[in-house]
Design an enzyme around this catalytic site. Structure first.
Site, PDB file in Angstrom:
ATOM      1  N   GLU A   1      66.492  27.575 -19.746  1.00  0.00           N
ATOM      2  CA  GLU A   1      65.671  28.197 -18.662  1.00  0.00           C
ATOM      3  C   GLU A   1      66.570  28.116 -17.241  1.00  0.00           C
ATOM      4  O   GLU A   1      66.706  27.259 -16.809  1.00  0.00           O
ATOM      5  CB  GLU A   1      64.501  27.801 -18.644  1.00  0.00           C
ATOM      6  CG  GLU A   1      63.594  28.242 -19.817  1.00  0.00           C
ATOM      7  CD  GLU A   1      62.160  27.455 -19.622  1.00  0.00           C
ATOM      8  OE1 GLU A   1      61.026  28.066 -20.102  1.00  0.00           O
ATOM      9  OE2 GLU A   1      62.097  26.356 -19.212  1.00  0.00           O
TER      10      GLU A   1
ATOM     11  N   HIS B   1      67.392  24.548 -17.023  1.00  0.00           N
ATOM     12  CA  HIS B   1      66.455  23.761 -17.925  1.00  0.00           C
ATOM     13  C   HIS B   1      66.939  23.830 -19.463  1.00  0.00           C
ATOM     14  O   HIS B   1      66.622  24.518 -20.177  1.00  0.00           O
ATOM     15  CB  HIS B   1      65.076  23.901 -18.023  1.00  0.00           C
ATOM     16  CG  HIS B   1      64.168  23.108 -18.987  1.00  0.00           C
ATOM     17  ND1 HIS B   1      62.863  23.777 -19.309  1.00  0.00           N
ATOM     18  CD2 HIS B   1      64.198  21.918 -19.180  1.00  0.00           C
ATOM     19  CE1 HIS B   1      62.584  22.802 -20.071  1.00  0.00           C
ATOM     20  NE2 HIS B   1      63.206  21.524 -20.112  1.00  0.00           N
TER      21      HIS B   1
ATOM     22  N   SER C   1      62.040  19.673 -15.998  1.00  0.00           N
ATOM     23  CA  SER C   1      61.153  20.433 -16.898  1.00  0.00           C
ATOM     24  C   SER C   1      59.822  20.770 -16.509  1.00  0.00           C
ATOM     25  O   SER C   1      59.124  21.826 -16.890  1.00  0.00           O
ATOM     26  CB  SER C   1      61.023  19.800 -18.281  1.00  0.00           C
ATOM     27  OG  SER C   1      60.242  18.627 -17.893  1.00  0.00           O
TER      28      SER C   1
ATOM     29  N   ASN D   1      57.314  25.933 -21.589  1.00  0.00           N
ATOM     30  CA  ASN D   1      56.449  24.781 -21.107  1.00  0.00           C
ATOM     31  C   ASN D   1      54.926  25.419 -20.707  1.00  0.00           C
ATOM     32  O   ASN D   1      53.937  24.867 -21.143  1.00  0.00           O
ATOM     33  CB  ASN D   1      56.537  23.690 -20.153  1.00  0.00           C
ATOM     34  CG  ASN D   1      57.579  22.549 -20.898  1.00  0.00           C
ATOM     35  OD1 ASN D   1      57.939  22.847 -22.024  1.00  0.00           O
ATOM     36  ND2 ASN D   1      58.178  21.759 -20.295  1.00  0.00           N
TER      37      ASN D   1
END
Length: 602
Positions: free
Chosen positions: A158, A146, A125, A196
């Site tokens: 992702e 991800h 991540s 993120n």
């Protein structure tokens, strides 16, 4: 025939069977793939088996899967401690601990295990996919995949391409995920990827706001939930994620990008060092009844019943200045709550327009069964319009809701100061402004009663949105602030208190996040559609950043971002050049038919 046309992912390897790895294994098995799950020892294999059985068992209990389907699914998964058992895998997904060395060791080992045409993926991540890929003799077959937790439920994935990822590998993995009902978004290899990067910048800013004692944890969280429709406030979300996890992600992002806004707020490290990790430890920004419990319990920072705001001024007659959408909504809110309301406009036509707008709004409520004809009649009966500011002489509170122009507002406050009842100790009228970006102290200082001037920032539409930011200046009397907080609760709103600085709570947290999204698009890191999808599905936000910018208006967004930059002088708050260019071109969003997207043909 090309490799793209012939590659078929029938056997999937998953290395690491913790919560995430087991979830990924379940996703592939649900979609008919044979899965080989690898763990470090027999104990870990057994824990992985339990993860799978519990997850699928919950689906059976909820009626989303039959027992025979569960047995069939579990039958497709083989668990082992031997990496050699991955020899026939077409795709291997690594989902172990976030350690670069551990991951690189796995990718080195896979070189001598899998076929040359097998695709290798990492579920990291935050770590560099490029660096992980260098441990393999064929880095071009390595890609980031991800998944979001819980993987069987969350549709977003992702896909991270490195500078050497082979195009057919990227295309095949994307096709595989789409075929399994997932929504893959493609982005470059940068710490944090899409979701993120944007999420943790926002979360870190919220921590800094709390650390500076600008607003309480409850008010920061309530502001984002009720002002933006977010499912959780930022501090509660950090407790759920784990403060140690958040610190590591931010630290990695900062070390790679050197963006000061990603440097973890000092208090975050202090919490982690003290073992206050959030829900999993039973205490973080909030205190929980037990480790891993979602139930918040009172602690020393929880406001007591004795601290509940009280009406220190008697508020009966409310004045509203303005006849626009916001002003009409505020008139309706007070009238529906039982207050007599006197509102002023520049012409009788404007005054009549407010009555018509509220009448239409009440008709809609009656049609939906949320109000009766008698209530509509009562609401309209509590309202009275006028074209004369002088008629506001007897109001207990006046709320200004005119154009966001400081010169116009200060002139109005000079007039209100002369017209409205004065006096200390609750005898004078409270003067409130609904400004969302202008300094309230600038309006207060032109009056002879700065102690009675306060911000009441309603959100649009005022009749629907619950949040009101109650903003105190350095001169505002505490009794005035307390009265306005109590009044907001009485009229059915959720008040949060904060100081008089640019953006207050919501805009100060929201617009830097939106600006970061524009910078991400500007850098060609990902498409607007993929960024919007990532934030809606990965973070459960009601709208993606570009959808929201086009609704708000790029000109409005630019003005707010400029105010934040001027106030805080933070380089990261400087408006993205792309936003400036769109505004210069007249591409303001939905209102002009074109913004980040083209609405002219819709």
């Amino acid at each position: 025939m090309t490799e793209t046309a012939t590659r078929d992912f029938t056997t999937i390897g998953v290395i690491g069977l913790g919560t995430m790895g087991a979830g990924i294994a379940e996703v592939f098995a649900r979609n008919g793939r044979r899965v080989i799950g690898v763990e470090v020892n027999d104990g870990a294999v057994e824990r992985g088996r339990q993860h799978l059985e519990h997850s699928t068992g919950r689906a059976v209990k909820r009626g989303k899967m039959a027992e025979d389907e569960q047995a069939e699914l579990l039958g497709r998964i083989t668990l082992t401690t031997r990496m050699e058992d991955l020899a026939d895998a077409d795709l291997v997904v690594e989902a172990v601990v976030e350690s670069l060395e551990v991951k690189k060791s796995i990718f080195r080992t896979l070189d001598s295990v899998v076929r040359p045409d097998a695709v290798l993926a990492t579920n990291t991540s935050s770590l560099s996919v490029t660096e992980i890929s260098t441990a393999n003799a064929r880095p071009g077959r390595v890609v980031g995949v991800h998944f979001f937790n819980p993987a069987p439920v969350q549709d977003l994935v992702e896909i991270i391409r490195t500078v050497v990822t082979e195009p057919d590998v990227l295309a095949d993995v994307q096709r595989l995920l789409v075929g399994m009902g997932k929504n893959p978004v493609v982005c470059g290899d940068k710490a944090g990827f899409i979701a993120n990067t944007l999420l943790f910048g926002y979360l870190n800013h919220a921590v800094a706001m709390y650390e500076a004692k600008y607003a309480s944890r409850e008010d920061i969280d309530a502001a984002m939930r009720f002002g933006c429709g977010y499912p959780m406030g930022p501090l509660a979300l950090l407790d759920l994620i784990g403060l140690d996890t958040a610190y590591e992600i931010l630290d990695t992002m900062y070390k790679q990008g050197r963006d000061r806004l990603h440097a973890p707020a000092p208090i975050l490290k202090q919490y982690v060092t003290a073992g206050l990790l959030g829900r999993k430890s039973g205490r973080g920004f909030y205190t929980y009844e037990a480790p891993d419990s979602p139930v918040v319990v009172p602690d020393v920072h929880t406001p007591s019943e004795a601290d509940k705001p009280q009406l220190r001024h008697d508020i009966r007659l409310v004045g509203v200045v303005g006849t626009g959408t916001m002003a009409a909504g505020i008139v309706e809110v007070f009238a529906r709550a039982g207050h007599d309301v006197l509102f002023t406009g520049r012409s009788q036509d404007k005054v009549d327009g407010v009555v018509a707008a509220i009448s239409r709004s009440m008709d809609k409520q009656v049609q939906r069964g949320r109000a009766t004809e008698e209530e509509k009649t009562a609401v309209l009966g509590r309202m009275r319009g006028t074209t004369s500011l002088d008629d506001l002489a007897d109001v207990d509170l006046v709320v200004e809701a005119i154009a966001e122009d400081l010169a116009v507002k200060t002139t109005l406050f000079e007039n209100l100061d002369e017209i409205c009842r004065g006096g200390r100790g609750g005898a004078g009228a409270i003067l409130a402004t609904t400004t969302s970006s202008l300094p309230i102290i600038a309006m207060a200082k032109v009056t002879n009663r700065p102690q009675d001037v306060v911000g009441m920032h309603f959100f649009n539409p005022a009749s629907v949105m619950k949040l009101v930011e109650v903003v105190s200046t350095v001169a505002t009397d505490e009794d005035v602030t307390e009265t306005v907080l109590a009044l907001c609760e009485r009229i059915g709103k959720v008040p949060v208190r904060c100081g008089d600085r640019a953006g207050f709570i919501v805009n100060a947290l929201l617009f830097p996040y939106l600006n970061d999204a524009v910078k991400m698009l500007e850098a060609h890191y990902a498409t607007a559609d993929d960024i919007d999808t990532a934030m809606k599905q990965g973070c459960a936000l009601p709208m993606g950043p570009f959808e929201l910018l086009d609704v708000v208006g790029n000109d409005v967004s630019l003005a707010i971002q400029r105010e934040l930059y001027l106030e805080f002088r933070e380089p990261g708050f400087a408006p993205a050049p792309l936003l400036e260019h769109l505004v210069t071109a007249g591409y303001l969003g939905r209102k002009t038919g074109r913004g980040f997207r083209d609405y002219s043909s819709r």
